[in-house]
Design a protein around this motif. Structure first.
Motif, PDB file in Angstrom:
ATOM      1  N   ILE A   1      56.853  86.420  64.089  1.00  0.00           N
ATOM      2  CA  ILE A   1      57.357  84.962  64.129  1.00  0.00           C
ATOM      3  C   ILE A   1      57.086  84.088  65.359  1.00  0.00           C
ATOM      4  CG2 ILE A   1      59.684  83.978  64.093  1.00  0.00           C
ATOM      5  CD1 ILE A   1      60.785  86.434  62.789  1.00  0.00           C
ATOM      6  N   PHE A   2      57.207  84.690  66.549  1.00  0.00           N
ATOM      7  CA  PHE A   2      57.202  83.726  67.741  1.00  0.00           C
ATOM      8  C   PHE A   2      55.784  83.733  68.183  1.00  0.00           C
ATOM      9  CE2 PHE A   2      61.454  85.363  67.852  1.00  0.00           C
ATOM     10  CZ  PHE A   2      62.205  84.231  67.814  1.00  0.00           C
ATOM     11  N   GLY A   3      54.856  84.456  67.840  1.00  0.00           N
ATOM     12  CA  GLY A   3      53.331  84.371  68.159  1.00  0.00           C
ATOM     13  C   GLY A   3      52.656  83.865  67.194  1.00  0.00           C
ATOM     14  N   HIS A   4      52.954  83.217  66.089  1.00  0.00           N
ATOM     15  CA  HIS A   4      52.405  82.540  65.296  1.00  0.00           C
ATOM     16  C   HIS A   4      52.047  81.288  65.479  1.00  0.00           C
ATOM     17  CE1 HIS A   4      51.362  81.232  60.937  1.00  0.00           C
ATOM     18  NE2 HIS A   4      52.229  80.165  61.299  1.00  0.00           N
ATOM     19  N   VAL A   5      50.604  80.750  65.028  1.00  0.00           N
ATOM     20  CA  VAL A   5      49.915  79.483  65.195  1.00  0.00           C
ATOM     21  C   VAL A   5      49.774  79.057  63.872  1.00  0.00           C
ATOM     22  CG1 VAL A   5      48.435  78.169  65.944  1.00  0.00           C
ATOM     23  CG2 VAL A   5      49.354  79.977  67.656  1.00  0.00           C
ATOM     24  N   SER A   6      50.062  77.898  63.346  1.00  0.00           N
ATOM     25  CA  SER A   6      49.707  77.235  62.124  1.00  0.00           C
ATOM     26  C   SER A   6      48.251  77.009  62.054  1.00  0.00           C
ATOM     27  CB  SER A   6      50.561  76.052  61.738  1.00  0.00           C
ATOM     28  OG  SER A   6      49.764  75.360  60.819  1.00  0.00           O
ATOM     29  N   PRO A   7      47.458  77.632  61.001  1.00  0.00           N
ATOM     30  CA  PRO A   7      46.043  77.383  60.909  1.00  0.00           C
ATOM     31  C   PRO A   7      45.730  76.041  60.447  1.00  0.00           C
ATOM     32  CG  PRO A   7      46.848  78.733  59.011  1.00  0.00           C
ATOM     33  CD  PRO A   7      48.191  78.484  59.783  1.00  0.00           C
ATOM     34  N   LYS A   8      46.636  74.968  60.046  1.00  0.00           N
ATOM     35  CA  LYS A   8      46.628  73.674  59.593  1.00  0.00           C
ATOM     36  C   LYS A   8      46.481  72.933  60.750  1.00  0.00           C
ATOM     37  CE  LYS A   8      48.169  70.319  56.421  1.00  0.00           C
ATOM     38  NZ  LYS A   8      49.254  69.745  55.703  1.00  0.00           N
ATOM     39  N   ASN A   9      47.534  72.967  61.726  1.00  0.00           N
ATOM     40  CA  ASN A   9      47.755  71.925  62.957  1.00  0.00           C
ATOM     41  C   ASN A   9      47.631  72.543  64.003  1.00  0.00           C
ATOM     42  OD1 ASN A   9      48.235  69.544  61.046  1.00  0.00           O
ATOM     43  ND2 ASN A   9      50.205  70.263  60.783  1.00  0.00           N
ATOM     44  N   TYR A  10      47.329  73.945  64.277  1.00  0.00           N
ATOM     45  CA  TYR A  10      47.170  74.746  65.395  1.00  0.00           C
ATOM     46  C   TYR A  10      48.695  74.534  66.409  1.00  0.00           C
ATOM     47  CZ  TYR A  10      42.216  74.979  63.808  1.00  0.00           C
ATOM     48  OH  TYR A  10      41.274  75.001  63.026  1.00  0.00           O
ATOM     49  N   THR A  11      49.609  74.587  65.918  1.00  0.00           N
ATOM     50  CA  THR A  11      50.878  74.554  66.582  1.00  0.00           C
ATOM     51  C   THR A  11      51.728  75.822  66.271  1.00  0.00           C
ATOM     52  OG1 THR A  11      51.923  73.607  64.487  1.00  0.00           O
ATOM     53  CG2 THR A  11      50.944  71.944  66.230  1.00  0.00           C
ATOM     54  N   PRO A  12      52.592  76.186  67.252  1.00  0.00           N
ATOM     55  CA  PRO A  12      53.372  77.391  66.941  1.00  0.00           C
ATOM     56  C   PRO A  12      54.556  76.909  66.038  1.00  0.00           C
ATOM     57  CG  PRO A  12      53.826  76.477  69.066  1.00  0.00           C
ATOM     58  CD  PRO A  12      52.370  75.663  68.504  1.00  0.00           C
ATOM     59  N   SER A  13      54.117  76.794  64.838  1.00  0.00           N
ATOM     60  CA  SER A  13      55.066  76.060  63.924  1.00  0.00           C
ATOM     61  C   SER A  13      56.373  76.804  63.369  1.00  0.00           C
ATOM     62  CB  SER A  13      54.257  75.798  62.326  1.00  0.00           C
ATOM     63  OG  SER A  13      53.794  77.024  62.037  1.00  0.00           O
ATOM     64  N   TYR A  14      56.381  78.082  63.380  1.00  0.00           N
ATOM     65  CA  TYR A  14      57.578  78.711  63.240  1.00  0.00           C
ATOM     66  C   TYR A  14      58.564  78.780  64.545  1.00  0.00           C
ATOM     67  CZ  TYR A  14      55.381  81.730  59.760  1.00  0.00           C
ATOM     68  OH  TYR A  14      54.464  82.219  58.694  1.00  0.00           O
ATOM     69  N   ASN A  15      57.994  78.658  65.813  1.00  0.00           N
ATOM     70  CA  ASN A  15      58.887  78.161  66.697  1.00  0.00           C
ATOM     71  C   ASN A  15      59.504  76.757  66.827  1.00  0.00           C
ATOM     72  OD1 ASN A  15      58.075  80.733  67.752  1.00  0.00           O
ATOM     73  ND2 ASN A  15      56.594  80.016  69.047  1.00  0.00           N
ATOM     74  N   ILE A  16      58.592  75.848  66.338  1.00  0.00           N
ATOM     75  CA  ILE A  16      59.129  74.407  66.292  1.00  0.00           C
ATOM     76  C   ILE A  16      60.280  74.151  65.233  1.00  0.00           C
ATOM     77  CG2 ILE A  16      58.161  72.243  65.459  1.00  0.00           C
ATOM     78  CD1 ILE A  16      55.435  72.892  66.744  1.00  0.00           C
ATOM     79  N   LEU A  17      60.248  75.160  64.093  1.00  0.00           N
ATOM     80  CA  LEU A  17      61.342  75.269  63.184  1.00  0.00           C
ATOM     81  C   LEU A  17      62.453  75.600  63.768  1.00  0.00           C
ATOM     82  CD1 LEU A  17      59.164  75.921  59.992  1.00  0.00           C
ATOM     83  CD2 LEU A  17      60.456  73.745  60.579  1.00  0.00           C
ATOM     84  N   ILE A  18      62.211  76.779  64.502  1.00  0.00           N
ATOM     85  CA  ILE A  18      63.527  77.373  64.985  1.00  0.00           C
ATOM     86  C   ILE A  18      63.899  76.746  66.150  1.00  0.00           C
ATOM     87  CG2 ILE A  18      64.024  79.386  66.690  1.00  0.00           C
ATOM     88  CD1 ILE A  18      61.661  81.080  65.326  1.00  0.00           C
ATOM     89  N   VAL A  19      63.393  75.914  66.877  1.00  0.00           N
ATOM     90  CA  VAL A  19      63.903  75.068  67.932  1.00  0.00           C
ATOM     91  C   VAL A  19      64.811  73.777  67.366  1.00  0.00           C
ATOM     92  CG1 VAL A  19      63.576  73.410  69.788  1.00  0.00           C
ATOM     93  CG2 VAL A  19      62.077  75.564  69.654  1.00  0.00           C
ATOM     94  N   GLY A  20      64.194  73.360  65.989  1.00  0.00           N
ATOM     95  CA  GLY A  20      64.887  72.310  65.336  1.00  0.00           C
ATOM     96  C   GLY A  20      66.177  72.909  64.793  1.00  0.00           C
ATOM     97  N   VAL A  21      66.349  73.942  64.302  1.00  0.00           N
ATOM     98  CA  VAL A  21      67.433  74.619  63.938  1.00  0.00           C
ATOM     99  C   VAL A  21      68.573  75.038  64.921  1.00  0.00           C
ATOM    100  CG1 VAL A  21      68.545  76.740  63.039  1.00  0.00           C
ATOM    101  CG2 VAL A  21      66.568  75.946  61.945  1.00  0.00           C
ATOM    102  N   VAL A  22      68.155  75.253  66.134  1.00  0.00           N
ATOM    103  CA  VAL A  22      69.055  75.271  67.199  1.00  0.00           C
ATOM    104  C   VAL A  22      69.404  74.178  67.697  1.00  0.00           C
ATOM    105  CG1 VAL A  22      69.237  76.022  69.804  1.00  0.00           C
ATOM    106  CG2 VAL A  22      68.013  77.448  68.126  1.00  0.00           C
ATOM    107  N   ALA A  23      68.513  72.892  67.477  1.00  0.00           N
ATOM    108  CA  ALA A  23      68.837  71.435  67.927  1.00  0.00           C
ATOM    109  C   ALA A  23      70.201  71.059  67.168  1.00  0.00           C
ATOM    110  CB  ALA A  23      67.743  70.709  68.060  1.00  0.00           C
ATOM    111  N   LEU A  24      70.214  71.694  66.040  1.00  0.00           N
ATOM    112  CA  LEU A  24      71.367  71.280  65.229  1.00  0.00           C
ATOM    113  C   LEU A  24      72.851  71.662  65.754  1.00  0.00           C
ATOM    114  CD1 LEU A  24      70.140  72.255  61.555  1.00  0.00           C
ATOM    115  CD2 LEU A  24      70.494  69.968  62.357  1.00  0.00           C
TER     116      LEU A  24
END
Length: 467
Positions: free
Chosen positions: A340-363
């Protein structure tokens, strides 16, 4: 197109890695957006009160501590150009378990920083649209911040560029307005006379008979929050071109540019508001609206406050980028779930799962109070700053033996020691709330580390690509 595995960590192929797309000014822009220079309007009243009316000197104290620590960040980036920042430096230079605890504590800084900006933006929007449920703003702002970060770090830098420019323009116009009033012989209380506390072009806003070093350090401790963000730039190491040369320079310049802006602006502000801030401001802990109104009038106030919503979101976007990279580094190591946390998106080269998790926490910004979140952030930031300075001494002086000449002793012993002691002085003035919540968080981290290392029989796992 078929994606070929690029590396293997503990036998597990990684199909894609973060890409080096950022140059010097991209990094500085992200850093300035994170720092959000316009925070000087919000903190002025409180720091003026705590520092006995010497805000620019408190900024200088804070800036010295930050610049010394930024040099230590530079040394560690050259040795470990990793997204893990202070977590990686302490892990590699002191001990893997120490590194884990530094990373765990840093989460209080990085993970909660986006939340602060959502809370602030929500406050502004609630004032403008009181009939709209505040959860609407929390959800919309979180979704927007998350979406921008999913596009990639370079997109974040480009998005923030205009916002940073306008912030600097606003501060420039504001400072000019204050200077014009002072030059005409007026401050917030009326005509300036010989009996007025501060005169234009005097050194008294920096130092006079009211000066107390303890009060200045207390003010500097509060102002460290204003600099929060320069350190998170180290988490962009794996996306920076010529990392070892570019990133140390960018971190130092970001802190220096912000510090110079803060000192110059508050010098004139302190002369204009020379006495007890309660004389001028309804709420000394949130002075931006009153300052803008008193200096620029209602129209200037309304425009700047509207723009303030955008600035706090730019800061939140940069903070979001930083924490997602820290989580990526810890996930890649395996101290938290790698898939989960070591994943990098092959499309935009971003740690996309982490970005989504941070978004959930930010709620959680929908029900968290601003003062508690800020207190927890200060604990994480000071922990990271402390151990980065100690990591330089451990890595270069003790392990590598870089103490054979004065240059090495100066770079790898004296400077980080000065950085350490300057941060230690800030620890002595940390709020009790920050210490309490920080220690509780650290206790949970120790329990998790004990579980992960089977009762501390083993070291915390680590990634060895740069060792």
């Amino acid at each position: 197109m078929r994606i070929t595995p690029l590396t293997t960590i503990s036998g597990t192929p990684s199909v894609v890695k973060l890409q080096k797309t950022l140059g010097l000014w991209h990094i500085i822009i992200i850093g300035l957006a994170y720092i959000q220079p316009m925070t000087l309007f919000d903190t002025f009243g409180l720091v003026s009160e705590e520092s006995h009316y010497h805000v620019p000197t408190s900024y200088i104290f804070a800036l010295i501590a930050i610049l010394l620590t930024s040099i230590s960040y530079g040394h560690m980036i050259k040795r470990y150009p990793s997204s893990g920042s202070a977590y990686t430096y302490a892990q590699k230079s002191i001990h893997p378990n120490v590194g884990f605890m530094v990373g765990w504590s840093s989460w209080l800084d990085y993970l909660l920083s986006p939340m602060v900006n959502i809370i602030l933006a929500g406050i502004y929007l609630d004032a403008l649209f009181p009939t709209v449920n505040h959860w609407v703003w929390v959800i919309v702002l979180t979704a927007f911040m998350t979406g921008i970060n999913l596009r990639g770090a370079r997109f974040v830098a480009n998005f923030n560029s205009l916002i940073v420019f306008v912030q600097l323009l606003v501060i420039g116009i504001f400072t000019y307005l204050v200077y014009s009033k002072l030059q005409m012989g007026y401050n917030a209380e009326g005509p300036i006379t010989e009996a007025t506390r501060y005169q234009l072009w005097s050194l008294e806003p920096f130092w006079n008979e009211l000066t107390s070093v303890g009060a200045l350090v207390t003010g500097a401790t509060l102002l460290c929050f204003s600099f929060t963000g320069f350190d998170s730039l180290s988490s962009l190491a794996e996306e920076t071109k010529d990392t070892e040369k570019t990133l140390p320079k960018a971190i130092f310049l970001t802190a220096l540019i912000a510090g110079v802006i803060f000192v110059i602006s508050t010098y004139f502000m302190q002369i204009y508001f020379p006495n007890d801030p309660k004389n001028y401001f309804e709420d000394v802990a949130a002075t931006q609206p009153d300052i803008l109104l008193l200096v620029g009038g209602s129209l200037f106030q309304s425009y700047v406050l509207a723009f303030a919503i955008i600035t706090v979101m730019a800061s939140g976007i940069s903070a979001h980028a930083g924490v997602s990279r820290l989580m990526y580094a810890m996930g890649r190591d395996g101290v938290i779930n790698k898939k989960i946390f070591g994943h990098v998106s092959p499309k935009n080269y971003t740690p996309s799962y982490n970005i989504l998790i941070v978004g959930v926490v930010a709620l959680a910004a929908g029900f968290m109070s601003l003062d508690i979140v800020i207190s927890m952030i200060s604990f994480g930031a000071l922990t990271a700053f402390t151990f980065v300075n100690l990591s330089v001494i451990s890595r270069y002086a003790l392990r590598d033996g870089r103490t054979k000449n004065f240059k090495d002793i100066f770079n790898f012993v004296i400077i980080p020691l000065l950085g350490f002691f300057s941060i230690f002085a800030l620890w002595l003035e940390i709020e009790e709330t920050a210490l309490k919540y920080g220690l509780w968080w650290a206790m949970f981290g120790i329990l998790y580390l004990g579980y992960k290392t089977k009762g501390f029989k083993y070291q915390a796992p680590q990634h060895n690509e740069h060792e």
